[in-house]
Design an enzyme around this catalytic site. Structure first.
Site, short mmCIF file in Angstrom:
data_model
loop_
_atom_site.label_atom_id
_atom_site.label_comp_id
_atom_site.label_asym_id
_atom_site.label_seq_id
_atom_site.Cartn_x
_atom_site.Cartn_y
_atom_site.Cartn_z
N GLU A 71 0.78 -1.20 0.02
CA GLU A 71 0.13 0.06 0.19
C GLU A 71 0.90 1.35 -0.01
O GLU A 71 1.95 1.48 0.44
CB GLU A 71 -0.91 -0.11 1.21
CG GLU A 71 -2.09 -1.10 1.23
CD GLU A 71 -2.77 -1.23 2.29
OE1 GLU A 71 -3.96 -1.21 2.23
OE2 GLU A 71 -2.70 -0.74 3.63
N CYS B 77 -0.59 6.21 10.04
CA CYS B 77 0.62 5.64 10.39
C CYS B 77 0.26 4.28 11.23
O CYS B 77 -0.48 4.15 11.96
CB CYS B 77 1.50 6.44 11.16
SG CYS B 77 1.88 8.15 10.71
N1 SAH Z 1 10.06 0.78 9.51
C1 SAH Z 1 10.24 2.27 9.56
C2 SAH Z 1 9.31 2.79 8.51
C3 SAH Z 1 7.84 2.78 9.13
S1 SAH Z 1 7.63 4.32 9.45
C4 SAH Z 1 10.22 2.91 11.09
O1 SAH Z 1 9.88 2.22 12.10
O2 SAH Z 1 10.52 3.98 10.89
C5 SAH Z 1 5.87 4.10 10.26
C6 SAH Z 1 5.79 4.87 11.43
O3 SAH Z 1 4.51 4.62 11.93
C7 SAH Z 1 6.92 4.46 12.61
O4 SAH Z 1 7.23 5.49 13.13
C8 SAH Z 1 5.80 3.59 13.22
O5 SAH Z 1 6.55 3.23 14.23
C9 SAH Z 1 4.37 4.40 13.29
N2 SAH Z 1 3.48 3.59 13.57
C10 SAH Z 1 3.33 2.08 13.79
N3 SAH Z 1 2.14 1.82 14.18
C11 SAH Z 1 1.63 2.88 14.37
C12 SAH Z 1 0.21 3.29 14.96
N4 SAH Z 1 -0.67 2.59 15.05
N5 SAH Z 1 -0.14 4.48 15.12
C13 SAH Z 1 0.42 5.62 15.02
N6 SAH Z 1 2.16 5.40 14.44
C14 SAH Z 1 2.39 4.20 14.27
#
Ligand code: SAH
Length: 338
Positions: A89, A330
């Site tokens: 996605e 996110c």
């Molecule tokens: N693996 C990389 C890229 C993914 S970024 C990283 O961890 O940075 C996706 C972002 O969304 C990351 O900061 C992650 O921690 C955050 N994220 C994951 N699940 C989430 C949620 N349920 N609500 C808000 N942010 C979330």
């Protein structure tokens, strides 16, 4: 056979030199693909018949497929099918400063962060550069406009797919390619320390974001397994190195999880950790998902946390929310449809 959209221009130049053609042919092909958006070799005029045949033999020109589009206010989520039947996605966002896209870097993810939907499906494979480049091309075609900003923050851990991400950035940053400025590109990592050092060397103009989410090892170990491989001290050292060598500001993402990492003590500890660092903190209201038990911190508590950081001289913002109605926010992206 490699897909043509995976090849940085300097590699394409080598290819043409190797087949006894001219180096500038690479720029010509780039202009067809990325400027004129002509994808069929037969339609590329000024290229000789023999070269056309050779290109068709040596490169794959196929595309990933756009399967589904869901829309919310200022946001669109796209589902793509890859040639092997896997799904990924991407999310498009309209901001006041431009149009940004959040691309995926892997099918599934192995980082296993406790709060994230994307990691519930273990990594199936890395995306190749073309599969990331084409997310941009196909979405630009869909919206009939150019994308100005790219964040590698969709499904996957980009630094667990470093070489393909590197080629992806080269292609989209190339003035003869998609031509998105380095400062408009952001790569986000959960903290794969050796790659942060490499990134500082390879891409000193591209933005780096770190998913921090906890101010100490004990807490970080509980929610982010990567923290057991690279502790906070090692992580902070690599970030200090990045800031020193690139002279650039780092973004820290910090999701607000109720009663987990959102106390006033946590805010104080975070302020101490980031004191005097050229950085800013993006507080992310957690997006709850059906399958995972964490709760979003209440608004008043997010504001209290924010105030403590501010008082301690840390640059901080609360992330503007997008797309939760279509599960495009996110942590809500998934690599399958069930
Ligand atoms: N693996 C990389 C890229 C993914 S970024 C990283 O961890 O940075 C996706 C972002 O969304 C990351 O900061 C992650 O921690 C955050 N994220 C994951 N699940 C989430 C949620 N349920 N609500 C808000 N942010 C979330």
């Amino acid at each position: 056979m490699k897909n043509i959209f995976s090849i940085p221009r300097n590699e394409l130049e080598e290819y043409f030199i190797n087949i006894n053609d001219k180096k500038f042919r690479a720029t010509q092909i780039y202009e067809f693909l990325y400027k004129k958006r002509i994808y069929n070799v037969n339609d590329m005029n000024n290229i000789g018949k023999n070269i056309k045949e050779k290109l068709k033999q040596d490169f794959d020109f196929s595309f990933i497929k756009l399967k589904l589009k869901q829309e919310d206010v200022n946001v669109k989520k796209y589902l793509f099918e890859l040639s092997d039947g896997n799904y990924i996605e991407s999310v498009l966002m309209y901001h006041d400063y431009g149009i940004s896209i959040c691309v995926s870097s892997q099918v599934g993810c192995n980082m296993g962060c406790a709060f994230c939907e994307s990691g519930r499906l273990k990594k199936v494979r890395n995306l190749e550069a073309y599969e990331i480049v084409q997310q941009i091309i196909l979405i630009e075609e869909d919206i009939k406009a150019r994308i100005s900003h790219v964040v590698v923050m969709g499904i996957g851990e980009p630094f667990d797919n470093y070489d393909n991400i590197m080629n992806f950035i080269r292609i989209i940053n190339d003035p003869k390619g998609i031509d998105i400025g380095a400062r408009h590109i952001t790569v986000s990592t959960c903290g794969i320390v050796p790659k942060i050092y490499e990134f500082a060397k390879d891409f000193s103009q591209v933005n780096l974001a770190i998913s921090l989410h906890a101010p100490n090892d004990k807490l970080r170990n509980q929610i982010m397994p990567i923290s057991k491989a690279y502790n906070l001290n090692e992580l902070m050292n690599s970030i200090k190195h990045y800031i020193k060598t690139t002279n650039r500001r780092v973004t820290f993402e910090y999701i607000m999880l109720e009663n987990i990492n959102d106390s006033e003590d946590n805010a104080k500890e975070l302020s101490k950790l980031l004191k005097n660092l050229n950085c800013y903190v993006n507080l992310i209201p957690y997006n709850e998902t059906e399958n995972i038990g964490f709760k979003r911190t209440k608004k008043v508590q997010i504001l209290a946390f924010y105030d403590i950081l501010k008082k301690n001289g840390i640059n901080v913002t609360i992330r503007k929310e997008f797309g939760s109605k279509v599960d495009a926010a996110c942590g809500q992206l998934r690599a399958n449809q069930n």
